[in-house]
Design a protein around this motif. Sequence first.
Motif, PDB file in Angstrom:
ATOM      1  N   ARG A 116       0.904  -1.014  -0.040  1.00  0.00           N
ATOM      2  CA  ARG A 116       0.181   0.085  -0.051  1.00  0.00           C
ATOM      3  C   ARG A 116       0.791   1.256  -0.072  1.00  0.00           C
ATOM      4  O   ARG A 116       0.631   2.197  -0.775  1.00  0.00           O
ATOM      5  CB  ARG A 116      -0.866   0.042   1.355  1.00  0.00           C
ATOM      6  CG  ARG A 116      -1.956  -1.127   1.213  1.00  0.00           C
ATOM      7  CD  ARG A 116      -3.097  -0.861   2.280  1.00  0.00           C
ATOM      8  NE  ARG A 116      -2.650  -1.464   3.537  1.00  0.00           N
ATOM      9  CZ  ARG A 116      -2.240  -0.873   4.449  1.00  0.00           C
ATOM     10  NH1 ARG A 116      -2.624   0.342   4.471  1.00  0.00           N
ATOM     11  NH2 ARG A 116      -1.755  -1.669   5.469  1.00  0.00           N
ATOM     12  N   VAL A 117       2.024   1.260   0.906  1.00  0.00           N
ATOM     13  CA  VAL A 117       2.892   2.434   0.779  1.00  0.00           C
ATOM     14  C   VAL A 117       3.551   2.714  -0.557  1.00  0.00           C
ATOM     15  O   VAL A 117       3.522   3.542  -1.126  1.00  0.00           O
ATOM     16  CB  VAL A 117       3.832   2.018   2.141  1.00  0.00           C
ATOM     17  CG1 VAL A 117       5.264   3.326   2.021  1.00  0.00           C
ATOM     18  CG2 VAL A 117       2.959   2.222   3.149  1.00  0.00           C
ATOM     19  N   LYS A 118       4.125   1.216  -0.949  1.00  0.00           N
ATOM     20  CA  LYS A 118       4.659   1.563  -2.544  1.00  0.00           C
ATOM     21  C   LYS A 118       4.117   1.931  -3.382  1.00  0.00           C
ATOM     22  O   LYS A 118       4.195   2.838  -4.351  1.00  0.00           O
ATOM     23  CB  LYS A 118       5.267   0.104  -2.791  1.00  0.00           C
ATOM     24  CG  LYS A 118       6.582  -0.236  -1.830  1.00  0.00           C
ATOM     25  CD  LYS A 118       7.977   0.390  -2.347  1.00  0.00           C
ATOM     26  CE  LYS A 118       9.058  -0.242  -1.949  1.00  0.00           C
ATOM     27  NZ  LYS A 118      10.253   0.443  -2.572  1.00  0.00           N
ATOM     28  N   SER A 119       2.752   1.443  -3.490  1.00  0.00           N
ATOM     29  CA  SER A 119       1.653   1.971  -4.382  1.00  0.00           C
ATOM     30  C   SER A 119       1.289   3.541  -4.436  1.00  0.00           C
ATOM     31  O   SER A 119       0.924   4.261  -5.466  1.00  0.00           O
ATOM     32  CB  SER A 119       0.559   1.163  -4.403  1.00  0.00           C
ATOM     33  OG  SER A 119      -0.505   1.683  -5.547  1.00  0.00           O
ATOM     34  N   ALA A 120       1.259   3.896  -3.109  1.00  0.00           N
ATOM     35  CA  ALA A 120       0.910   5.209  -2.934  1.00  0.00           C
ATOM     36  C   ALA A 120       2.210   6.026  -3.278  1.00  0.00           C
ATOM     37  O   ALA A 120       1.779   7.409  -4.045  1.00  0.00           O
ATOM     38  CB  ALA A 120       0.533   5.572  -1.495  1.00  0.00           C
ATOM     39  N   THR A 121       3.282   5.525  -3.159  1.00  0.00           N
ATOM     40  CA  THR A 121       4.454   6.332  -3.768  1.00  0.00           C
ATOM     41  C   THR A 121       4.492   6.332  -5.213  1.00  0.00           C
ATOM     42  O   THR A 121       4.767   7.511  -5.775  1.00  0.00           O
ATOM     43  CB  THR A 121       5.834   5.649  -3.092  1.00  0.00           C
ATOM     44  OG1 THR A 121       5.615   5.408  -1.742  1.00  0.00           O
ATOM     45  CG2 THR A 121       7.190   6.424  -3.323  1.00  0.00           C
ATOM     46  N   GLU A 122       4.049   5.352  -5.897  1.00  0.00           N
ATOM     47  CA  GLU A 122       4.336   5.136  -7.418  1.00  0.00           C
ATOM     48  C   GLU A 122       3.342   6.358  -7.797  1.00  0.00           C
ATOM     49  O   GLU A 122       3.361   6.897  -8.768  1.00  0.00           O
ATOM     50  CB  GLU A 122       3.945   3.607  -7.765  1.00  0.00           C
ATOM     51  CG  GLU A 122       4.926   2.608  -7.462  1.00  0.00           C
ATOM     52  CD  GLU A 122       4.025   1.278  -7.906  1.00  0.00           C
ATOM     53  OE1 GLU A 122       5.093   0.341  -8.076  1.00  0.00           O
ATOM     54  OE2 GLU A 122       3.018   1.517  -8.151  1.00  0.00           O
ATOM     55  N   GLN A 123       1.890   6.237  -7.208  1.00  0.00           N
ATOM     56  CA  GLN A 123       0.883   7.059  -7.700  1.00  0.00           C
ATOM     57  C   GLN A 123       1.163   8.702  -7.552  1.00  0.00           C
ATOM     58  O   GLN A 123       1.070   9.531  -8.377  1.00  0.00           O
ATOM     59  CB  GLN A 123      -0.189   6.944  -7.261  1.00  0.00           C
ATOM     60  CG  GLN A 123      -0.938   5.676  -7.707  1.00  0.00           C
ATOM     61  CD  GLN A 123      -0.876   5.225  -9.099  1.00  0.00           C
ATOM     62  OE1 GLN A 123      -1.398   6.222  -9.719  1.00  0.00           O
ATOM     63  NE2 GLN A 123      -0.365   4.071  -9.385  1.00  0.00           N
ATOM     64  N   ALA A 124       1.908   8.961  -6.464  1.00  0.00           N
ATOM     65  CA  ALA A 124       2.353  10.253  -6.069  1.00  0.00           C
ATOM     66  C   ALA A 124       3.095  10.928  -7.231  1.00  0.00           C
ATOM     67  O   ALA A 124       3.524  11.971  -7.662  1.00  0.00           O
ATOM     68  CB  ALA A 124       2.770  10.378  -4.817  1.00  0.00           C
TER      69      ALA A 124
END
Length: 212
Positions: A116-124
């Motif tokens: 979830r943290v990695k995905s949020a980083t990707e999208q940001a």
Amino acid sequence: MRVILFGATGMVGRGALRECLLDAEVTRVLAVGRASCGVRHEKLDELIVPDLFALEPIDGYDACLFCLGVSSVGMSEAAYRRVTYDLTLSVAEKLSVRRFCYVSGAGADGRAMWARVKSATEQALIAMEFDAYSFRPGYIQPMHGIRSRTAWYRLAYVAAAPVYPIVRRLIPNRATSTETLGRAMLRVAKDGYRRPILETGDINLAGDRTSF
């Protein structure tokens, strides 16, 4: 092309550094980190920053290869988010580059805390002004003398080395190498890619010198 590299002391970053130094189109590499990578080369400059949150703005470079990362094992979500999401975005906001290549991980679209943290980083990153690409490698085999800094990982990689070529042929969408990943990041930094998230199969395609 002029490249900024974060994480040159780690296994993935070392592979990216090697490919940058070998590539004739790369004229300058700036390795930014908390400690020296220990490599000396006429194309390589280093910037030692003990606290990367305090990084000053950097311009004059075309692309960033961001290979920093930590394991989430034993970390709270807040602590992991700070060194993954917060740090990555803090660094990205201080760079004037055209493309930003971020090493994430296979399964980053899952429900686990780290995912979830990695995905949020990707999208940001994708929402920022530069062209951002997220690399999601699965198994990574170190090559050319590159070693993991984790002792038991090193033993596992030594054991796996003889069968890696077979694994790569049988399941090309699950396994790659430091060489191929480094080449893929550099090639995407130069030419872009048809989508912002590259799974292992995409990484192997982009890292192959004969096809893209």
